[in-house]
Design a protein around this motif. Structure first.
Motif, PDB file in Angstrom:
ATOM      1  N   ARG A 178      36.533  24.022   9.520  1.00 45.52           N
ATOM      2  CA  ARG A 178      35.688  25.164   9.154  1.00 45.52           C
ATOM      3  C   ARG A 178      35.972  25.587   7.707  1.00 45.52           C
ATOM      4  O   ARG A 178      35.042  25.845   6.936  1.00 45.52           O
ATOM      5  N   MET A 179      37.246  25.668   7.339  1.00 44.59           N
ATOM      6  CA  MET A 179      37.571  26.054   5.967  1.00 44.59           C
ATOM      7  C   MET A 179      37.052  25.022   4.970  1.00 44.59           C
ATOM      8  O   MET A 179      36.513  25.369   3.908  1.00 44.59           O
ATOM      9  N   MET A 180      37.214  23.746   5.310  1.00 47.88           N
ATOM     10  CA  MET A 180      36.760  22.685   4.413  1.00 47.88           C
ATOM     11  C   MET A 180      35.246  22.743   4.225  1.00 47.88           C
ATOM     12  O   MET A 180      34.729  22.621   3.103  1.00 47.88           O
ATOM     13  N   GLY A 181      34.528  22.950   5.318  1.00 46.27           N
ATOM     14  CA  GLY A 181      33.073  23.015   5.229  1.00 46.27           C
ATOM     15  C   GLY A 181      32.588  24.215   4.453  1.00 46.27           C
ATOM     16  O   GLY A 181      31.681  24.115   3.614  1.00 46.27           O
ATOM     17  N   LEU A 182      33.198  25.368   4.711  1.00 46.66           N
ATOM     18  CA  LEU A 182      32.762  26.593   4.035  1.00 46.66           C
ATOM     19  C   LEU A 182      32.989  26.520   2.532  1.00 46.66           C
ATOM     20  O   LEU A 182      32.197  27.068   1.750  1.00 46.66           O
ATOM     21  N   CYS A 183      34.053  25.859   2.111  1.00 53.09           N
ATOM     22  CA  CYS A 183      34.327  25.788   0.676  1.00 53.09           C
ATOM     23  C   CYS A 183      33.267  24.969  -0.055  1.00 53.09           C
ATOM     24  O   CYS A 183      33.088  25.117  -1.265  1.00 53.09           O
ATOM     25  N   ASP A 274      37.984  18.136 -11.919  1.00 51.31           N
ATOM     26  CA  ASP A 274      38.399  19.171 -10.974  1.00 51.31           C
ATOM     27  C   ASP A 274      39.044  18.526  -9.763  1.00 51.31           C
ATOM     28  O   ASP A 274      38.573  17.500  -9.259  1.00 51.31           O
ATOM     29  N   ARG A 275      40.104  19.149  -9.289  1.00 50.97           N
ATOM     30  CA  ARG A 275      40.781  18.595  -8.104  1.00 50.97           C
ATOM     31  C   ARG A 275      39.967  18.887  -6.850  1.00 50.97           C
ATOM     32  O   ARG A 275      39.162  19.831  -6.793  1.00 50.97           O
ATOM     33  N   PRO A 276      40.216  18.108  -5.761  1.00 45.60           N
ATOM     34  CA  PRO A 276      39.555  18.397  -4.483  1.00 45.60           C
ATOM     35  C   PRO A 276      40.115  19.676  -3.851  1.00 45.60           C
ATOM     36  O   PRO A 276      41.216  20.134  -4.186  1.00 45.60           O
ATOM     37  N   PHE A 277      39.363  20.232  -2.908  1.00 44.36           N
ATOM     38  CA  PHE A 277      39.829  21.361  -2.093  1.00 44.36           C
ATOM     39  C   PHE A 277      40.893  20.831  -1.149  1.00 44.36           C
ATOM     40  O   PHE A 277      40.705  19.797  -0.491  1.00 44.36           O
ATOM     41  N   MET A 278      42.013  21.543  -1.045  1.00 50.60           N
ATOM     42  CA  MET A 278      43.168  21.045  -0.300  1.00 50.60           C
ATOM     43  C   MET A 278      43.542  21.963   0.858  1.00 50.60           C
ATOM     44  O   MET A 278      43.785  23.158   0.662  1.00 50.60           O
ATOM     45  N   VAL A 279      43.638  21.405   2.078  1.00 52.49           N
ATOM     46  CA  VAL A 279      44.154  22.113   3.252  1.00 52.49           C
ATOM     47  C   VAL A 279      45.350  21.324   3.768  1.00 52.49           C
ATOM     48  O   VAL A 279      45.250  20.108   4.005  1.00 52.49           O
ATOM     49  N   ILE A 280      46.477  21.998   3.927  1.00 51.78           N
ATOM     50  CA  ILE A 280      47.695  21.340   4.399  1.00 51.78           C
ATOM     51  C   ILE A 280      48.320  22.172   5.521  1.00 51.78           C
ATOM     52  O   ILE A 280      47.832  23.250   5.850  1.00 51.78           O
ATOM     53  N   HIS A 281      49.422  21.659   6.077  1.00 56.74           N
ATOM     54  CA  HIS A 281      50.133  22.354   7.149  1.00 56.74           C
ATOM     55  C   HIS A 281      51.533  22.761   6.710  1.00 56.74           C
ATOM     56  O   HIS A 281      52.173  22.081   5.914  1.00 56.74           O
ATOM     57  N   GLU A 282      52.005  23.864   7.257  1.00 53.96           N
ATOM     58  CA  GLU A 282      53.362  24.411   7.172  1.00 53.96           C
ATOM     59  C   GLU A 282      53.640  25.152   5.863  1.00 53.96           C
ATOM     60  O   GLU A 282      53.641  24.552   4.782  1.00 53.96           O
ATOM     61  N   LEU A 283      53.911  26.437   6.001  1.00 54.11           N
ATOM     62  CA  LEU A 283      54.233  27.289   4.854  1.00 54.11           C
ATOM     63  C   LEU A 283      55.730  27.175   4.553  1.00 54.11           C
ATOM     64  O   LEU A 283      56.516  28.054   4.880  1.00 54.11           O
ATOM     65  N   PRO A 285      58.736  25.991   1.417  1.00 58.20           N
ATOM     66  CA  PRO A 285      58.857  26.312  -0.005  1.00 58.20           C
ATOM     67  C   PRO A 285      57.925  25.529  -0.925  1.00 58.20           C
ATOM     68  O   PRO A 285      57.340  26.083  -1.845  1.00 58.20           O
ATOM     69  N   ASN A 286      57.788  24.208  -0.681  1.00 60.53           N
ATOM     70  CA  ASN A 286      56.924  23.424  -1.568  1.00 60.53           C
ATOM     71  C   ASN A 286      55.463  23.828  -1.419  1.00 60.53           C
ATOM     72  O   ASN A 286      54.715  23.904  -2.401  1.00 60.53           O
ATOM     73  N   ALA A 287      55.047  24.109  -0.183  1.00 58.15           N
ATOM     74  CA  ALA A 287      53.667  24.522   0.053  1.00 58.15           C
ATOM     75  C   ALA A 287      53.403  25.907  -0.535  1.00 58.15           C
ATOM     76  O   ALA A 287      52.335  26.168  -1.100  1.00 58.15           O
ATOM     77  N   ARG A 288      54.371  26.779  -0.389  1.00 59.75           N
ATOM     78  CA  ARG A 288      54.218  28.125  -0.938  1.00 59.75           C
ATOM     79  C   ARG A 288      54.066  28.079  -2.461  1.00 59.75           C
ATOM     80  O   ARG A 288      53.183  28.732  -3.045  1.00 59.75           O
ATOM     81  N   THR A 289      54.918  27.293  -3.096  1.00 56.93           N
ATOM     82  CA  THR A 289      54.844  27.158  -4.551  1.00 56.93           C
ATOM     83  C   THR A 289      53.492  26.591  -4.976  1.00 56.93           C
ATOM     84  O   THR A 289      52.900  27.037  -5.965  1.00 56.93           O
ATOM     85  N   ALA A 290      53.004  25.613  -4.210  1.00 57.39           N
ATOM     86  CA  ALA A 290      51.710  25.007  -4.535  1.00 57.39           C
ATOM     87  C   ALA A 290      50.570  26.004  -4.373  1.00 57.39           C
ATOM     88  O   ALA A 290      49.633  26.020  -5.176  1.00 57.39           O
ATOM     89  N   LEU A 291      50.640  26.833  -3.335  1.00 54.16           N
ATOM     90  CA  LEU A 291      49.624  27.875  -3.157  1.00 54.16           C
ATOM     91  C   LEU A 291      49.640  28.850  -4.323  1.00 54.16           C
ATOM     92  O   LEU A 291      48.599  29.209  -4.887  1.00 54.16           O
ATOM     93  N   GLU A 292      50.827  29.305  -4.680  1.00 57.63           N
ATOM     94  CA  GLU A 292      50.964  30.281  -5.767  1.00 57.63           C
ATOM     95  C   GLU A 292      50.481  29.717  -7.097  1.00 57.63           C
ATOM     96  O   GLU A 292      49.941  30.444  -7.943  1.00 57.63           O
ATOM     97  N   ALA A 293      50.637  28.410  -7.279  1.00 55.05           N
ATOM     98  CA  ALA A 293      50.243  27.768  -8.532  1.00 55.05           C
ATOM     99  C   ALA A 293      48.777  27.333  -8.532  1.00 55.05           C
ATOM    100  O   ALA A 293      48.297  26.800  -9.537  1.00 55.05           O
ATOM    101  N   GLY A 294      48.101  27.521  -7.402  1.00 57.27           N
ATOM    102  CA  GLY A 294      46.699  27.115  -7.327  1.00 57.27           C
ATOM    103  C   GLY A 294      46.503  25.626  -7.175  1.00 57.27           C
ATOM    104  O   GLY A 294      45.433  25.095  -7.497  1.00 57.27           O
ATOM    105  N   LEU A 295      47.511  24.927  -6.659  1.00 59.48           N
ATOM    106  CA  LEU A 295      47.411  23.480  -6.491  1.00 59.48           C
ATOM    107  C   LEU A 295      46.856  23.098  -5.124  1.00 59.48           C
ATOM    108  O   LEU A 295      46.326  21.999  -4.954  1.00 59.48           O
ATOM    109  N   VAL A 296      47.039  23.950  -4.122  1.00 59.23           N
ATOM    110  CA  VAL A 296      46.398  23.783  -2.815  1.00 59.23           C
ATOM    111  C   VAL A 296      45.694  25.094  -2.486  1.00 59.23           C
ATOM    112  O   VAL A 296      45.951  26.132  -3.100  1.00 59.23           O
TER     113      VAL A 296
END
Length: 355
Positions: A178-183, A274-283, A285-296
């Protein structure tokens, strides 16, 4: 209203406290007439045996075995850390926890570990399972010896185990879809699913849910064949490199397993597009940093601490012969964007032990 006690039952039945205790704990040595009187008094008073109190009085030790994948990724770091924290916290219940780590996705190693379980030393085992006929059969052999068995995070056939603890992975996959489609709005796109292994029930269920939503509600988006990564960061990085060269119009990636370090490293190396829209699993440290940096863009989190707490509760109920909640509670995953991140956890909340 106060709960009925054994003393209340003894008084109502006209027998001694010792007699009631023998009946309630099935120790024998009581006449059938007295048994019937005690049972009638229990029914009349609505007495419910406090299993935890009885076990405490008998100084019972719960012997739990966890078979977990080797912590080659941050998720199993966090799961193992949550297990250690839970096992070491002060608790009146005596729980002895043993952990055996196995190669990830190894059917052979898992079956061999299940075969080594000794019912004389283990009351309940918990496994991150692979949903294969051989693993299901091995689990059934363990249960036939009187050992209770709980699957964790990744399930198997419900008839083979005693309980499952984790999120509804099918719903998690649908949420990602759903998130992937809406984006994409109503625009066309090209999306790559990444799966760890087709033998892990959680990955298969996530993929199934993801495909269902994408195909039913966003048919204008083309789906590439899923890439199998075995949760290895290097494999994800390499596959994304190849796909990016072959499909420069890639608009979305859903990684339903681990190995996000490889995905994030690949994103950092993108230039000129432009990078693709990214959905991943598990919050983690690496995922959190990527979210904060706008990488995912979005993270679906399984809440490892809650998983461990519920697992320990389920294992204790099974060993005590108590009924599990019906229907079984399913952990609702959290969805994080860069705007709703929780407070940064302490490093010890996720890092593994060195032993």
């Amino acid at each position: 209203m106060a709960f009925a006690t054994l003393h209340d039952v003894a008084e109502a039945a006209g027998v001694s406290y010792a007699t009631v205790d023998r009946v309630v704990n099935a120790r024998g040595g009581v006449s059938q007439k007295s048994v019937l009187r005690v049972q009638a008094a229990i029914k009349q008073l609505g007495y419910a045996r406090d299993v935890s109190a009885a076990n405490l009085a008998r100084k019972r030790v719960y012997r739990f075995l966890f078979l977990l994948p080797e912590d080659h990724n941050d998720f199993f770091h966090s799961l193992y850390s949550a297990l250690q924290s839970h096992a070491q916290r002060p608790n009146l219940l005596r729980i002895a926890v043993t952990t055996t780590r196995l190669p990830a996705f190894s059917e052979k190693a898992l079956i061999e570990a299940l075969a080594r379980i000794d019912p004389a030393t283990v009351d309940c085992a918990c496994v991150v399972a692979l949903d294969t006929p051989a693993v299901n059969a091995a689990v059934q052999r363990v249960r036939a010896q009187g050992v209770k068995l709980v699957t964790l995070v990744s399930d198997i056939d419900a008839a083979s185990r005693d309980a499952y603890v984790g999120i509804d992975n099918y719903v998690a996959g649908k949420t990602a879809g759903r998130m992937m489609g809406l984006c994409h709005g109503r625009q066309p796109g090209l999306v790559l699913p990444i799966i760890g292994t087709s033998r892990a029930h959680d990955h298969i269920q996530r993929l199934s849910g993801f495909l269902e939503i994408m195909q039913a509600h966003f048919p204008q988006i083309t789906l590439l064949e899923p890439v199998t990564s075995r949760d290895e960061a290097a494999t994800i990085h390499r596959e994304l490199d190849d796909i990016w060269r072959a499909h420069p119009n890639l608009t979305g990636v859903y990684n339903m397993g681990a190995g996000n370090d490889g995905l994030v490293a690949w994103i950092r190396g993108i230039t000129g597009r432009d990078r693709p829209f990214m959905v991943i699993h598990e919050l983690l440290p690496n995922a959190r940093t990527a979210l904060e940096a706008g990488l995912v863009d979005a993270v679906i989190d399984q809440k490892p601490k809650e998983i461990i707490t519920r697992t320990m509760d389920a294992m204790r109920l099974l060993v005590d012969g108590e009924a599990l909640p019906t229907p079984a509670p399913v952990i609702t995953p959290a969805i994080y964007l860069c705007e709703n991140l929780p407070d940064t956890p302490k490093e010890t909340d996720w890092m593994p032990s060195n032993d």
